[in-house]
Design an enzyme around this catalytic site. Structure first.
Site, PDB file in Angstrom:
ATOM      1  N   TYR A  29      79.924  30.447  43.194  1.00 26.37           N
ATOM      2  CA  TYR A  29      78.719  31.706  42.471  1.00 26.37           C
ATOM      3  C   TYR A  29      79.133  32.345  41.254  1.00 26.37           C
ATOM      4  CZ  TYR A  29      77.636  36.408  43.200  1.00 26.37           C
ATOM      5  OH  TYR A  29      77.203  38.335  43.128  1.00 26.37           O
ATOM      6  N   SER A  79      75.850  38.550  37.584  1.00 28.39           N
ATOM      7  CA  SER A  79      77.456  39.079  38.525  1.00 28.39           C
ATOM      8  C   SER A  79      78.487  39.106  37.332  1.00 28.39           C
ATOM      9  CB  SER A  79      77.699  37.901  39.541  1.00 28.39           C
ATOM     10  OG  SER A  79      79.117  39.041  39.706  1.00 28.39           O
TER      11      SER A  79
HETATM   12  N1  LIG Z   1      78.025  43.225  46.078  1.00 28.95           N
HETATM   13  C1  LIG Z   1      79.164  43.433  44.871  1.00 28.95           C
HETATM   14  O1  LIG Z   1      80.121  43.686  44.546  1.00 28.95           O
HETATM   15  C2  LIG Z   1      77.862  42.210  43.944  1.00 28.95           C
HETATM   16  C3  LIG Z   1      77.884  41.989  42.075  1.00 28.95           C
HETATM   17  C4  LIG Z   1      77.956  41.677  41.045  1.00 28.95           C
HETATM   18  C5  LIG Z   1      77.216  41.064  41.587  1.00 28.95           C
HETATM   19  N2  LIG Z   1      76.284  41.222  42.961  1.00 28.95           N
HETATM   20  C6  LIG Z   1      74.817  40.470  43.402  1.00 28.95           C
HETATM   21  O2  LIG Z   1      74.195  41.489  43.541  1.00 28.95           O
HETATM   22  C7  LIG Z   1      72.848  41.196  44.631  1.00 28.95           C
HETATM   23  C8  LIG Z   1      73.037  41.813  45.670  1.00 28.95           C
HETATM   24  O3  LIG Z   1      74.506  41.775  46.127  1.00 28.95           O
HETATM   25  P1  LIG Z   1      74.470  43.046  47.589  1.00 28.95           P
HETATM   26  O4  LIG Z   1      76.293  42.643  47.687  1.00 28.95           O
HETATM   27  O5  LIG Z   1      73.564  43.548  48.153  1.00 28.95           O
HETATM   28  O6  LIG Z   1      74.468  41.654  48.910  1.00 28.95           O
HETATM   29  P2  LIG Z   1      73.863  41.956  50.021  1.00 28.95           P
HETATM   30  O7  LIG Z   1      74.893  39.999  50.931  1.00 28.95           O
HETATM   31  O8  LIG Z   1      74.446  42.870  50.844  1.00 28.95           O
HETATM   32  O9  LIG Z   1      72.360  41.250  50.060  1.00 28.95           O
HETATM   33  C9  LIG Z   1      72.094  40.299  50.201  1.00 28.95           C
HETATM   34  C10 LIG Z   1      70.485  40.285  50.356  1.00 28.95           C
HETATM   35  O10 LIG Z   1      69.754  38.694  49.990  1.00 28.95           O
HETATM   36  C11 LIG Z   1      69.303  38.182  50.932  1.00 28.95           C
HETATM   37  N3  LIG Z   1      68.993  37.502  50.948  1.00 28.95           N
HETATM   38  C12 LIG Z   1      70.071  35.700  51.128  1.00 28.95           C
HETATM   39  N4  LIG Z   1      69.326  35.098  51.322  1.00 28.95           N
HETATM   40  C13 LIG Z   1      68.080  35.155  50.904  1.00 28.95           C
HETATM   41  C14 LIG Z   1      66.875  34.261  50.959  1.00 28.95           C
HETATM   42  N5  LIG Z   1      67.362  32.689  50.706  1.00 28.95           N
HETATM   43  N6  LIG Z   1      66.199  34.475  50.537  1.00 28.95           N
HETATM   44  C15 LIG Z   1      65.480  35.631  50.746  1.00 28.95           C
HETATM   45  N7  LIG Z   1      66.739  36.760  50.939  1.00 28.95           N
HETATM   46  C16 LIG Z   1      68.193  36.586  50.681  1.00 28.95           C
HETATM   47  C17 LIG Z   1      69.901  38.896  52.458  1.00 28.95           C
HETATM   48  O11 LIG Z   1      69.486  38.913  53.382  1.00 28.95           O
HETATM   49  C18 LIG Z   1      70.590  39.875  51.860  1.00 28.95           C
HETATM   50  O12 LIG Z   1      70.114  40.944  52.370  1.00 28.95           O
HETATM   51  C19 LIG Z   1      73.186  40.067  44.481  1.00 28.95           C
HETATM   52  O13 LIG Z   1      72.171  38.775  44.125  1.00 28.95           O
HETATM   53  C20 LIG Z   1      74.966  39.848  44.188  1.00 28.95           C
HETATM   54  O14 LIG Z   1      75.287  38.442  43.747  1.00 28.95           O
HETATM   55  C21 LIG Z   1      77.216  41.868  43.882  1.00 28.95           C
END
Ligand SMILES: NC(=O)c1ccc[n+]([C@@H]2O[C@H](COP(=O)([O-])OP(=O)(O)OC[C@H]3O[C@@H](n4cnc5c(N)ncnc54)[C@H](O)[C@@H]3O)[C@@H](O)[C@H]2O)c1
Length: 271
Positions: free
Chosen positions: A166, A153
Site C-alpha cells: 500500500y 497517504s
Molecule cells: N481512511 C484513511 O485513514 C486514509 C488515510 C490515507 C489515505 N487514504 C486514502 O483515501 C482514499 C479513500 O479511502 P477510504 O478510507 O474512503 O476507503 P474506502 O474503502 O471507504 O473507499 C474506497 C472506495 O474505492 C472504491 N474502489 C475500490 N476498488 C476500486 C476499483 N477497482 N475501481 C473503482 N473503485 C474502486 C471502493 O468501492 C470504495 O468505494 C484511498 O485512496 C485511501 O488509500 C485513506
C-alpha cells in the site's frame, strides 16, 4: 462578514459550474467529499465500482437539495477507465477537476504479501490512477485548464507495518503527481496530492478496532483523535478551486499533527 468579503471569498474558492470527476465516491472519504462538494455548487460525477453505494450517495446528495450523476468505474480495467471518462464528458461536456480518491489496502507483511495482492493494490491505487489521469488530462489539455487531486497517504511519507505494498503504491502516487505537475503545466493542468493522516473509515476500521493499534495511533496524533472525512474537505476545496492557481506538484498532509512528531506528552504550565 461584510458582503464585500463574502463575495471575494466566494469568487476565490468557487466551484460553481466546475465538473468534478471523483473516484471512490461510494467510500468513506469519497462519499463525504461528494456531499460537501455538491453542497457548494460543484457538478459531481461520482465514479466507483460499487454501484449500489454510488446510488446511496446520490440519494443523500438529493436529500440535501443538490444533485450528482453516477458512473460505473473499475480502475483495474482499462476499457472501464476509458468508457467512464467518455460517459462523464458526454454528460457534462468537460472535466475541470479529477480527484483520484479510490484506493484499497490489504495488510500483509512484506514476507507474506503475494503477487495477487501486490497486483491488485498497485492496480487500483497506482496503475488505475495513472491511466485515469492520462484519459482525463487529454480532455483538460483541450481547454488548457484543470486540477488533479491525487489522494496519497501518511504511508507515502511514514510507514505502518503491514502496509508495504500500500505504502509503495501511495509513494508511487506522489511521484506520479510530481510528473503530472511538471509535464502538464504547459497545458494549464495543475496536479497535487493530499496525504490524509489516520481517518476513520471502513478502510481503516481494522486499525481503529484494534485496542493496541488505535492506542499507538492516538499517542502519535497531536490532536488525540482520528480524522474524519469532513476534515479533508477544506484542503480539497482549496486544491480544486482557483484559490490554488499557483499551487502544483506538492503533497499536502492533513493529519491532526501526526507527522510533526506526535503528542508532546503533558508539560506543566502556569496557564
Ligand atoms: N481512511 C484513511 O485513514 C486514509 C488515510 C490515507 C489515505 N487514504 C486514502 O483515501 C482514499 C479513500 O479511502 P477510504 O478510507 O474512503 O476507503 P474506502 O474503502 O471507504 O473507499 C474506497 C472506495 O474505492 C472504491 N474502489 C475500490 N476498488 C476500486 C476499483 N477497482 N475501481 C473503482 N473503485 C474502486 C471502493 O468501492 C470504495 O468505494 C484511498 O485512496 C485511501 O488509500 C485513506
Amino acid at each position: 462578514m461584510s458582503q464585500k468579503v463574502k463575495e471575494k471569498l466566494a469568487k476565490l474558492f468557487s466551484l460553481e459550474d466546475k465538473v468534478i470527476l471523483l473516484t471512490g465516491a461510494a467510500g468513506g472519504i469519497g462519499s463525504e467529499l461528494a456531499k460537501g462538494l455538491a453542497e457548494i455548487g460543484a457538478d459531481m460525477a461520482l465514479c466507483d465500482r460499487d454501484e449500489t453505494g454510488l446510488a446511496a450517495v446520490k440519494a443523500e446528495i438529493a436529500a440535501q437539495g443538490d444533485s450528482a450523476e453516477c458512473f460505473s468505474l473499475d480502475l483495474l480495467k482499462m476499457d472501464s477507465i476509458k468508457q467512464c471518462v467518455q460517459a462523464v464528458v458526454e454528460k457534462f461536456g468537460k472535466i475541470d477537476v479529477l480527484i483520484n480518491c479510490a484506493g484499497i489496502n490489504k495488510r500483509d507483511g512484506c514476507l507474506d504479501a503475494d503477487e495477487e495482492t501486490y497486483d491488485r493494490i498497485m492496480g487500483v491505487n497506482l496503475k488505475g490512477a495513472f491511466f485515469l489521469s492520462q484519459e482525463v488530462a487529454k480532455q483538460m489539455m483541450a481547454v488548457k485548464t484543470g486540477s488533479i487531486i491525487n489522494v496519497a497517504s501518511y504511508n507515502a511519507v511514514m510507514m505502518l507495518g503491514g502496509c508495504g505494498v500500500y505504502g509503495a503504491s501511495k509513494s508511487g502516487v506522489a511521484a506520479m503527481m510530481r510528473a503530472q505537475a511538471i509535464e502538464w503545466a504547459q497545458y494549464g493542468i495543475r496536479s497535487n496530492a493530499l496525504a490524509p493522516g489516520h481517518i476513520s473509515t471502513p478502510l481503516t476500521a481494522p486499525l481503529w478496532n484494534d485496542p493496541e493499534r488505535s492506542s499507538f495511533l492516538l499517542q502519535r496524533i497531536a490532536m488525540e483523535r482520528s480524522g474524519t472525512p469532513q476534515d479533508l474537505l477544506g484542503m480539497v476545496i482549496l486544491l480544486a478551486s482557483d484559490a490554488s492557481a499557483y499551487m502544483s506538484g506538492q503533497l499536502y498532509v492533513v493529519d491532526g499533527g501526526c507527522l510533526a512528531g506526535g503528542k508532546p506528552w503533558h508539560y506543566d504550565t502556569k496557564y
